[in-house]
Motif scaffolding. Structure first.
Motif, mmCIF file in Angstrom:
data_model
loop_
_atom_site.group_PDB
_atom_site.id
_atom_site.type_symbol
_atom_site.label_atom_id
_atom_site.label_comp_id
_atom_site.label_asym_id
_atom_site.label_seq_id
_atom_site.Cartn_x
_atom_site.Cartn_y
_atom_site.Cartn_z
ATOM 1 N N ILE A 18 75.004 -46.584 -12.349
ATOM 2 C CA ILE A 18 74.890 -45.535 -13.140
ATOM 3 C C ILE A 18 75.982 -45.310 -14.136
ATOM 4 O O ILE A 18 76.285 -44.030 -14.803
ATOM 5 C CB ILE A 18 74.660 -44.103 -12.489
ATOM 6 N N ILE A 104 67.460 -40.372 -10.272
ATOM 7 C CA ILE A 104 68.131 -41.540 -9.879
ATOM 8 C C ILE A 104 68.277 -41.611 -8.477
ATOM 9 O O ILE A 104 68.847 -40.420 -7.850
ATOM 10 C CB ILE A 104 69.589 -41.236 -10.637
ATOM 11 N N HIS A 241 67.860 -49.708 -11.720
ATOM 12 C CA HIS A 241 68.714 -49.226 -12.593
ATOM 13 C C HIS A 241 70.128 -49.931 -12.594
ATOM 14 O O HIS A 241 70.481 -50.424 -11.686
ATOM 15 C CB HIS A 241 68.905 -47.659 -12.215
ATOM 16 N N THR A 248 71.368 -48.238 -7.321
ATOM 17 C CA THR A 248 70.222 -47.224 -7.513
ATOM 18 C C THR A 248 69.214 -47.790 -8.210
ATOM 19 O O THR A 248 69.070 -48.712 -9.078
ATOM 20 C CB THR A 248 70.814 -46.041 -8.577
ATOM 21 N N ILE A 249 67.982 -47.034 -8.109
ATOM 22 C CA ILE A 249 66.761 -47.013 -8.944
ATOM 23 C C ILE A 249 66.605 -45.976 -9.810
ATOM 24 O O ILE A 249 67.064 -44.582 -9.514
ATOM 25 C CB ILE A 249 65.535 -47.439 -8.049
ATOM 26 N N GLN A 250 65.594 -46.007 -10.853
ATOM 27 C CA GLN A 250 65.188 -44.862 -11.587
ATOM 28 C C GLN A 250 63.952 -44.606 -11.472
ATOM 29 O O GLN A 250 63.089 -45.731 -11.282
ATOM 30 C CB GLN A 250 65.801 -44.838 -13.082
#
Length: 402
Positions: A18, A104, A241, A248-250
């Motif tokens: 991030i 997030i 992400h 992380t993913i969004q």
């Protein structure tokens, strides 16, 4: 230009994709600009200084995108045709005004030890460009890459080609997604997010590291997001992400689903459950080479299941169908652990039909399942569903029958 003393505190996740390092670098650059240059240093220059700091002093071969995006703030479109003078266009777009939150999701992984995986991405892309007589892929023609595949496969390997083709498609997508935002076409923008995420998973291949294929937190988070958000009537989107491989993913989540989505993504790790995969695979209904390896995978999975049962000491073992549940349920039964299976469909699957012969209880959703299971062990439980899908009321069963 002098220095300064500072104490920092942050709840931004480090090493999770991030842009925490880019944000910190930009912050230091902005402080220096205001302390010693009256705030006159533009954000692109600050971003370029930040990139140099990360490349030269941290040893991470990052690009310029994260630094520029953090320094600019908001939604931006960036053209890196000239890396020394990127063209940045701020786009006025109010996600909150559309009734969405950008979530997030931290999967627990960390980028800190994945620099070689991260560095391999631009290195392989540049190797394809070099093979075609260019420095970077932007100078290449996509048709030329396709035509050179036989040679590139033998010299650089398939992954480098896939990553190069991902780059070419992604460049087109960026323009299309920018135009979608400018035209206030939210559906088209979300379609672009999903297409980009799919390409990242399949072709860029940055969702998990091949160093440890048993740890796939990003893949799991993407799967859970798909399972939950696909039932939403409004457009949604989700993808890996940042640089990927871990972190992380969004997900773009409508306001009305935000609380439930948060619970969906947090309840398993919050409850302290550890997810462990077994190497078992499904039986192909036609003759394939993969079926010859199946007995060995089953044997290995049963051994792993027995070891897990001895370590965990469960009170009950529950299976919900599918070949993945077979080794554990079979091992549990052999070790004297009570077992329960759930059959969600009106026609039982092969795995559940086999496991049902010895399962202590068999939860079903439809009448007439004694065709597949011993009648004395069947429990009419129905299929568990989220309360927001069907608000249960008294008399609903009678109404459904009518």
């Amino acid at each position: 230009v002098g220095g300064f003393d500072a104490v920092t505190s942050s709840n931004v996740l480090k090493g999770s994709g991030i842009s925490s390092s880019a944000a910190f670098e930009d912050m230091v650059g902005t402080i220096m600009s205001h302390l010693y240059c009256d705030g006159s240093v533009d954000f692109v220059t600050i971003a370029m200084i930040s990139q140099y700091a990360e490349n030269a002093f941290f040893g991470k071969p990052c690009g310029l995108m994260d630094q520029v995006a953090c320094a600019a703030g908001g939604v931006v479109a960036i053209d890196f045709a000239d890396p020394t003078a990127p063209v940045v266009e701020k786009i006025s777009f109010d996600l909150t005004g559309k009734g969405y939150r950008l979530c997030i999701v931290n999967t627990g992984g960390n980028h800190a030890d994945l620099t070689p995986d991260y560095a391999a991405v631009p290195a392989e892309m540049k190797s394809v460009a070099k093979a075609l007589g260019h420095e970077v892929l932007r100078e290449c023609d996509e048709d030329a890459i396709i035509a050179a595949i036989p040679t590139l496969r033998s010299t650089l390997g398939d992954r480098a080609i896939l990553r190069a083709l991902h780059f070419m498609a992604e460049n087109r997508r960026v323009y299309e997604m920018k135009q979608a935002l400018l035209a206030d076409d939210f559906q088209a923008y979300f379609d672009g997010v999903m297409a980009s995420g799919h390409s990242s998973f399949c072709y860029l291949q940055n969702v998990y590291t091949i160093k440890n294929i048993t740890e796939q937190g990003l893949s799991l988070a993407l799967n859970l997001s798909e399972r939950y958000l696909k039932a939403c009537k409004r457009p949604t989107a989700f993808r890996v992400h940042g640089g990927g491989f871990a972190g992380t993913i969004q997900a773009f989540v409508p306001f009305e689903l935000l609380k439930e989505f948060k619970m969906e993504m947090e309840k398993v790790p919050a409850a302290g459950y550890k997810i462990i995969g077994l190497p078992v695979a499904g039986l192909q209904r036609k003759l394939t080479l993969s079926n010859f390896a199946l007995p060995f995978k089953v044997i290995r999975s049963v051994r792993m299941a027995k070891r897990l049962i001895r370590e965990f000491k469960p009170d009950i073992a529950i299976g919900v169908g599918g070949y993945a549940s077979a080794p554990l349920l079979w091992a549990a039964g052999r070790m004297g652990i009570p077992t329960l299976i759930q059959e969600q469909n009106g026609f039982a699957g092969l795995t559940n039909k086999i496991l049902g012969r010895n399962a202590g209880s068999i939860c079903v959703a439809y009448e007439g399942m004694e065709r597949f299971f011993p009648a004395d062990r069947i429990v009419m439980s129905g299929n568990p569903i989220r309360k927001d899908i069907v608000p249960a009321t008294p008399g609903m069963k009678e109404e459904a029958y009518e």
